[in-house]
Design an enzyme around this catalytic site. Structure first.
Site, PDB file in Angstrom:
ATOM      1  N   GLN A   1       0.815  -1.218   0.000  1.00  0.00           N
ATOM      2  CA  GLN A   1       0.000   0.000   0.000  1.00  0.00           C
ATOM      3  C   GLN A   1       0.845   1.263   0.000  1.00  0.00           C
ATOM      4  O   GLN A   1       0.332   2.365  -0.165  1.00  0.00           O
ATOM      5  CB  GLN A   1      -0.938   0.008   1.200  1.00  0.00           C
ATOM      6  CG  GLN A   1      -0.238   0.131   2.540  1.00  0.00           C
ATOM      7  CD  GLN A   1      -1.169  -0.061   3.722  1.00  0.00           C
ATOM      8  OE1 GLN A   1      -1.525  -1.199   4.051  1.00  0.00           O
ATOM      9  NE2 GLN A   1      -1.559   1.033   4.361  1.00  0.00           N
TER      10      GLN A   1
ATOM     11  N   CYS B   1      -5.102   0.191   3.814  1.00  0.00           N
ATOM     12  CA  CYS B   1      -4.967  -1.209   4.222  1.00  0.00           C
ATOM     13  C   CYS B   1      -6.274  -1.987   4.089  1.00  0.00           C
ATOM     14  O   CYS B   1      -6.276  -3.159   3.714  1.00  0.00           O
ATOM     15  CB  CYS B   1      -4.430  -1.297   5.638  1.00  0.00           C
ATOM     16  SG  CYS B   1      -5.463  -0.477   6.881  1.00  0.00           S
TER      17      CYS B   1
ATOM     18  N   HIS C   1      -5.318  -0.930  11.624  1.00  0.00           N
ATOM     19  CA  HIS C   1      -4.818  -1.627  10.441  1.00  0.00           C
ATOM     20  C   HIS C   1      -5.679  -2.849  10.154  1.00  0.00           C
ATOM     21  O   HIS C   1      -6.156  -3.519  11.082  1.00  0.00           O
ATOM     22  CB  HIS C   1      -3.376  -2.054  10.688  1.00  0.00           C
ATOM     23  CG  HIS C   1      -2.627  -2.492   9.462  1.00  0.00           C
ATOM     24  ND1 HIS C   1      -2.586  -1.742   8.307  1.00  0.00           N
ATOM     25  CD2 HIS C   1      -1.873  -3.598   9.219  1.00  0.00           C
ATOM     26  CE1 HIS C   1      -1.833  -2.363   7.416  1.00  0.00           C
ATOM     27  NE2 HIS C   1      -1.397  -3.491   7.938  1.00  0.00           N
TER      28      HIS C   1
ATOM     29  N   ASN D   1       0.183  -9.370   5.158  1.00  0.00           N
ATOM     30  CA  ASN D   1       0.146  -7.920   5.291  1.00  0.00           C
ATOM     31  C   ASN D   1       0.186  -7.268   3.907  1.00  0.00           C
ATOM     32  O   ASN D   1       0.289  -7.942   2.882  1.00  0.00           O
ATOM     33  CB  ASN D   1       1.325  -7.451   6.159  1.00  0.00           C
ATOM     34  CG  ASN D   1       1.050  -6.141   6.859  1.00  0.00           C
ATOM     35  OD1 ASN D   1       0.139  -5.401   6.495  1.00  0.00           O
ATOM     36  ND2 ASN D   1       1.838  -5.830   7.870  1.00  0.00           N
TER      37      ASN D   1
END
Length: 502
Positions: free
Chosen positions: A109, A115, A420, A443
């Protein structure tokens, strides 16, 4: 006859009485504090005195451990110096329940707060890749980012019209004008985008500089939108000053002006992000599958979404479980004024015990479904190592301190909130108890961090810092689905921590 005293009797001085009262009060305080095992303060008036510092310093000088800490930590990064070796060893990257394949590539990102859009598209691409036999693939995060930002601009101006009668320094208006078009979002907000605009492969609407570096356009757009809000407020006041205008006529006029102002937002966004495909306009996407065979698909973003982005479990039929110990479990919550599409699906959470969130993760993984979740990623975690573990840093042993805040305490004191969103793609279950030990996390910070982009999250960390897990209704406990579908929600204020956008 009695004789009078040769000395005249004088009343006691007022200051003497006050001194005696103060001494008595201090004695009573000392007695009360002794019962609580608390000593009387060195500084009675609350000011910091050198006597405090001297007492603290004397205590440190008696502790070889604290003296050693001073020797080492004044020229060392405490996070690097106090990393727990035992925690690193214990947090093995081995999982006995995983999805049947890893998607690729690891997404990034970059310098943006997207996110939640990356987590969503990382969940959805799993189905796209399986259906089309792809070795690597990304949905366009920038496409959803564009439509979200434009809609949030409209949402803010609609709220400005709705509350034009409030003083400009009202707490609500002050809050709304702060992070009015944040990059972040929530699950129900992305469902609004998916159901309205669909999705496209990344080559159809690729990243631009400012989708990956959002701060410059956010600053510009916020400046213009705050100006737009004041224009609408002033127009509203002038219209309402004229009794000839009905409420319907006033609203129609304000919305017409709003659309004129939003054109400026659209011009800035299309110049910096590019003109996105329309949700009902066809595009053609050419690709290679993992065997090198070329393929081609033609259709609209809405058609692509329905054809490939999900199988049995539609995002629209999924909902958020949260663990918020401040509030009652088994109830539905929403956050006032939180959303992106005006008139769209509201942000809804079913609050429940943390064990239900864990069970939701395990159940989804066992049927091959990746899991969207929200957490406070900055707490007791290391970005480079890709470890999230409350035992990761030896702060307590080094400084002779204890961390006493509960999960509820952290929410109440602004110590923690959802910051997040990521994807859980595996879990390691204890072979004897069947309970989770650690989780495999995908992630969206690129492959240079963690284990080639993957993090490990301990179950202890999950309990303290995971707040949200999204689950399809078909896999959720029936009693929680019933709470969600009943729609009887309690409304939290706009500034509640559950209104934070991952």
């Amino acid at each position: 006859m009695g004789s009078a005293s040769s000395k005249s009797t004088q009343p006691a001085h007022p200051e003497t009485h006050e001194s005696e009262k103060t001494s008595l009060a201090m004695c009573e305080l000392s007695s009360s504090l002794a019962e609580l095992s608390i000593s009387a303060p060195i500084s009675a008036d609350g000011a910091l005195s050198l006597s405090n510092v001297n007492a603290w310093e004397e205590a440190v000088e008696k502790s070889p451990k604290l003296q050693l800490a001073r020797t080492i930590l004044n020229h060392s990064n405490i996070r690097e110096s106090l990393l727990s070796r035992s925690a690193r060893i214990a947090d093995a990257r081995v999982f006995n329940v995983e999805l049947d394949f890893e998607t690729a590539p690891i997404t990034n990102q970059r310098s943006s707060g997207r996110c939640w859009l990356f987590a969503t598209t990382n969940v959805l691409r799993y189905n796209v890749m399986k259906k089309l036999n792809l070795s690597d693939f990304q949905l366009s995060q920038a496409y959803l980012f564009f439509w979200d930002k434009l809609n949030k601009s409209n949402y803010y101006l609609e709220l400005s019209i709705q509350h034009a009668d409030l003083p400009v320094d009202d707490r609500l208006l002050d809050y709304l004008s702060d992070e009015l078009i944040s990059d972040g979002g929530q699950w129900d907000m992305v469902v609004n985008l998916l159901e309205t605009y669909g999705v496209v492969p990344q080559p159809i609407y690729p990243e631009s500089l400012h989708s990956s570096l959002s701060s410059p356009i956010n600053t510009l757009l916020k400046t213009k939108l705050r100006e737009h809000a004041l224009i609408l407020r002033n127009l509203s006041a002038s219209l309402r000053a004229n009794p000839a205008f009905s409420e319907e006529a006033i609203l129609t006029t304000l919305r017409s002006k709003k659309e004129e102002l939003l054109k400026e937002v659209y011009i800035v966004m299309t110049a910096t992000l590019g003109v996105p495909p329309k949700p009902s306009t066809k595009f053609t996407w050419d690709y290679y599958d993992k065997d090198g065979k070329p393929g081609s698909w033609t259709g609209t973003p809405q058609e692509f979404y329905k054809a490939f982005a999900y199988d049995k479990y539609s995002p629209a039929d999924s909902f958020s479980l949260i663990n918020d110990p401040r509030n009652a479990y088994g109830k539905l919550y929403t956050v006032d004024k939180l959303g992106n599409l005006w008139g769209g699906r509201p942000v809804l959470y079913v609050n429940t015990e943390i064990e239900n969130l864990k069970n939701a993760v395990v159940k989804q993984l066992k049927v091959g479904h990746p899991v969207f979740f929200g957490c406070d990623v900055g707490q007791f975690s290391d970005r480079q190592l890709g470890i999230m573990d409350p035992a990761l840093f030896e702060y307590e042993a080094t400084f002779d301190i204890k961390f006493g805040l509960t999960k509820a305490d952290r929410l109440q004191t602004n110590e923690s909130s959802m910051t997040h969103a990521m994807v859980i793609s595996g879990v390691h279950l204890d072979p004897k108890t069947g309970r989770p030990v650690r989780y495999k996390v995908e992630n969206s910070w690129g492959d240079a961090v963690g284990d080639k982009g993957y993090f490990v999250m301990t179950d202890a960390w999950f309990e303290q810092f995971v707040y949200q897990v999204v689950i399809p209704k078909a896999l959720a406990p029936k009693e929680l689905v019933k709470v969600f579908e009943a729609g009887e929600k309690e409304v939290l204020p706009p500034w509640d921590p559950m209104g934070s956008l991952a």
